[in-house]
Design a protein around this motif. Sequence first.
Motif, PDB file in Angstrom:
ATOM      1  N   ASP A  28      36.365  26.644  48.316  1.00 35.97           N
ATOM      2  CA  ASP A  28      36.763  28.055  48.103  1.00 35.97           C
ATOM      3  C   ASP A  28      35.928  29.004  49.083  1.00 35.97           C
ATOM      4  O   ASP A  28      36.284  30.099  49.097  1.00 35.97           O
ATOM      5  CB  ASP A  28      36.815  28.299  46.937  1.00 35.97           C
ATOM      6  N   ASP A  84      30.662  28.909  43.133  1.00 39.93           N
ATOM      7  CA  ASP A  84      31.891  29.219  43.849  1.00 39.93           C
ATOM      8  C   ASP A  84      31.552  30.358  44.798  1.00 39.93           C
ATOM      9  O   ASP A  84      30.526  31.013  45.032  1.00 39.93           O
ATOM     10  CB  ASP A  84      33.034  29.520  42.917  1.00 39.93           C
ATOM     11  N   ASN A 111      37.889  35.787  36.823  1.00 41.05           N
ATOM     12  CA  ASN A 111      39.493  35.729  36.887  1.00 41.05           C
ATOM     13  C   ASN A 111      40.302  36.479  37.635  1.00 41.05           C
ATOM     14  O   ASN A 111      41.111  36.181  38.460  1.00 41.05           O
ATOM     15  CB  ASN A 111      39.799  35.480  35.278  1.00 41.05           C
ATOM     16  N   VAL A 114      39.406  35.838  41.591  1.00 41.21           N
ATOM     17  CA  VAL A 114      39.843  34.652  42.250  1.00 41.21           C
ATOM     18  C   VAL A 114      41.239  34.749  42.339  1.00 41.21           C
ATOM     19  O   VAL A 114      41.956  34.400  43.458  1.00 41.21           O
ATOM     20  CB  VAL A 114      39.530  33.361  41.499  1.00 41.21           C
ATOM     21  N   TYR A 318      43.506  32.121  31.541  1.00 42.02           N
ATOM     22  CA  TYR A 318      42.812  31.275  32.903  1.00 42.02           C
ATOM     23  C   TYR A 318      42.073  30.025  32.041  1.00 42.02           C
ATOM     24  O   TYR A 318      41.493  30.215  30.959  1.00 42.02           O
ATOM     25  CB  TYR A 318      41.827  32.133  33.330  1.00 42.02           C
ATOM     26  N   GLN A 323      41.353  25.921  38.771  1.00 40.74           N
ATOM     27  CA  GLN A 323      40.373  25.879  40.268  1.00 40.74           C
ATOM     28  C   GLN A 323      40.887  24.653  41.218  1.00 40.74           C
ATOM     29  O   GLN A 323      40.641  24.710  42.349  1.00 40.74           O
ATOM     30  CB  GLN A 323      38.963  25.480  39.668  1.00 40.74           C
TER      31      GLN A 323
HETATM   32  N1  ARG Z   1      36.069  29.037  40.915  1.00 39.43           N
HETATM   33  C1  ARG Z   1      36.870  29.514  40.151  1.00 39.43           C
HETATM   34  C2  ARG Z   1      38.264  29.131  40.305  1.00 39.43           C
HETATM   35  O1  ARG Z   1      38.521  28.699  41.521  1.00 39.43           O
HETATM   36  C3  ARG Z   1      36.624  31.091  39.854  1.00 39.43           C
HETATM   37  C4  ARG Z   1      37.089  31.569  38.642  1.00 39.43           C
HETATM   38  C5  ARG Z   1      36.024  31.439  37.608  1.00 39.43           C
HETATM   39  N2  ARG Z   1      36.299  31.792  36.259  1.00 39.43           N
HETATM   40  C6  ARG Z   1      35.932  31.309  35.236  1.00 39.43           C
HETATM   41  N3  ARG Z   1      36.088  31.774  34.084  1.00 39.43           N
HETATM   42  N4  ARG Z   1      35.061  30.260  35.170  1.00 39.43           N
HETATM   43  O2  ARG Z   1      39.247  29.167  39.662  1.00 39.43           O
END
Ligand code: ARG
Length: 459
Positions: A28, A84, A111, A114, A318, A323
């Motif tokens: 990412d 990330d 959330n 991304v 989410y 991811q």
């Molecule tokens: N790296 C995560 C993705 O691509 C970002 C969002 C993470 N959110 C979370 N609640 N862990 O989805």
Amino acid sequence: TANQMWGGRFAEGPDAIMTAINASIGFDKRLYAQDIAGSRAHAAMLAATGILTNKDAEAIGEGLLTVLSEIETGAFPFRTELEDIHMNVEARLKEIIGEPAGRLHTARSRNDQVAVDFRLWVRDQCDAAIAGLEALIRAFLAQAEAGADWVMPGFTHLQTAQPVTWGHHMMAYVEMLARDRGRFIDARARMNECPLGAAALAGTSFPIDRHMTARALGFDRPTANSLDSVSDRDFALEFLAASSICAMHLSRFAEELVIWSSAQFRFVRLSDRWTTGSSIMPQKKNPDAAELLRAKLGRIMGATVALFTVMKGLALTYSKDMQEDKEQVFDAADTLMLALAAMTGMVSDMTANRDVLAQAAASGFSTATDLADWLVRELGLPFREAHHVTGTLVARAEAKGCDLPDLTLAEMQAVHPGIRADVFDVLGVENSVRSRKSYGGTAPDQVRARIADWKARLG
Ligand code: ARG
């Protein structure tokens, strides 16, 4: 040690394998420009609404530009333990500007972060696909224009059916690719709503201005439901679906090129630039680019199925499953852009063998339908009877080892006494294609009219 971003309730750090499965920074990081643009828009909005001081917002905005240039010059220290791109950027910002960096994440969550980053990225890819398709459409238009009246066999079941024009065949792909372009345009318009400000899932109690961030990032409006905003990936699925359909079209022309460039067909000659030789057989000129283009749909379709499978049955909102969206879309987009560029090059550089096409057009009893139509028009036969008479004539020609125009008038009259010498006019392929002047038909005048339509539409 516990994570510096959310380690408050944690005594221990993650297992090394947990870090390996959890981290997305390896892929990412491709979202860095979108992530920084989103954060800058968010910080500016936080200042405009009085949530942050101008001073802090300015420090954040400036610091993010430093991060951007560090990434672009390769100086940025990406760290897997920071999971990330979002946390990597923010952690580095903290190192550069100190305390105000911790205020950037006010009224925001990873959330919605991304979701906005990825939408921006996919939106760019829609633009790239639209541009790539336009270039390819122009390459097909140029081929069509050069050979608007060249005759070639048209096929059904890969058996000779009726003569068509080269221009008409090229324009068939213009129609397909123009619809593909339309799909990317439609998908882009639908995805162009900004999820930023949905926060974790429920919105925020801070007095944010979502219209302001939406505008700043080039969106038409903010998304209307915070739960939907953070949990939906149908914009990515639409991009993948449009990409799959487009790659399917490319694979069909790729297959035609493989067939047409063979020694048995010789309809086209592919340029040296788009073929390869063999290390053992000196005569070979293999259509590798076409073969790879035929295969690329496998990857793009695979990515589409993979993301559908990830999203299927996911309860709102989410979940980390999501991811898994990025690698699929990245690979599909890279593949599609490369495929469009390769096809554009191949189509621009290929040469149709006009004589071979004409010869092939005149063989295989390609004007049998013209003969049947003549019997209906000139002798008043019911079409079914005309079909039968013509079939008998084809069988006679086949037995004699010749094509329909090579039968004598006497041989024809032996099958139906009413046949006259002017029947030979309709047995020629040039006349055959000229006669098919119904709207959208293969007649050169029709083909030229459609070329003009598309040129006007593309500007
Ligand atoms: N790296 C995560 C993705 O691509 C970002 C969002 C993470 N959110 C979370 N609640 N862990 O989805």
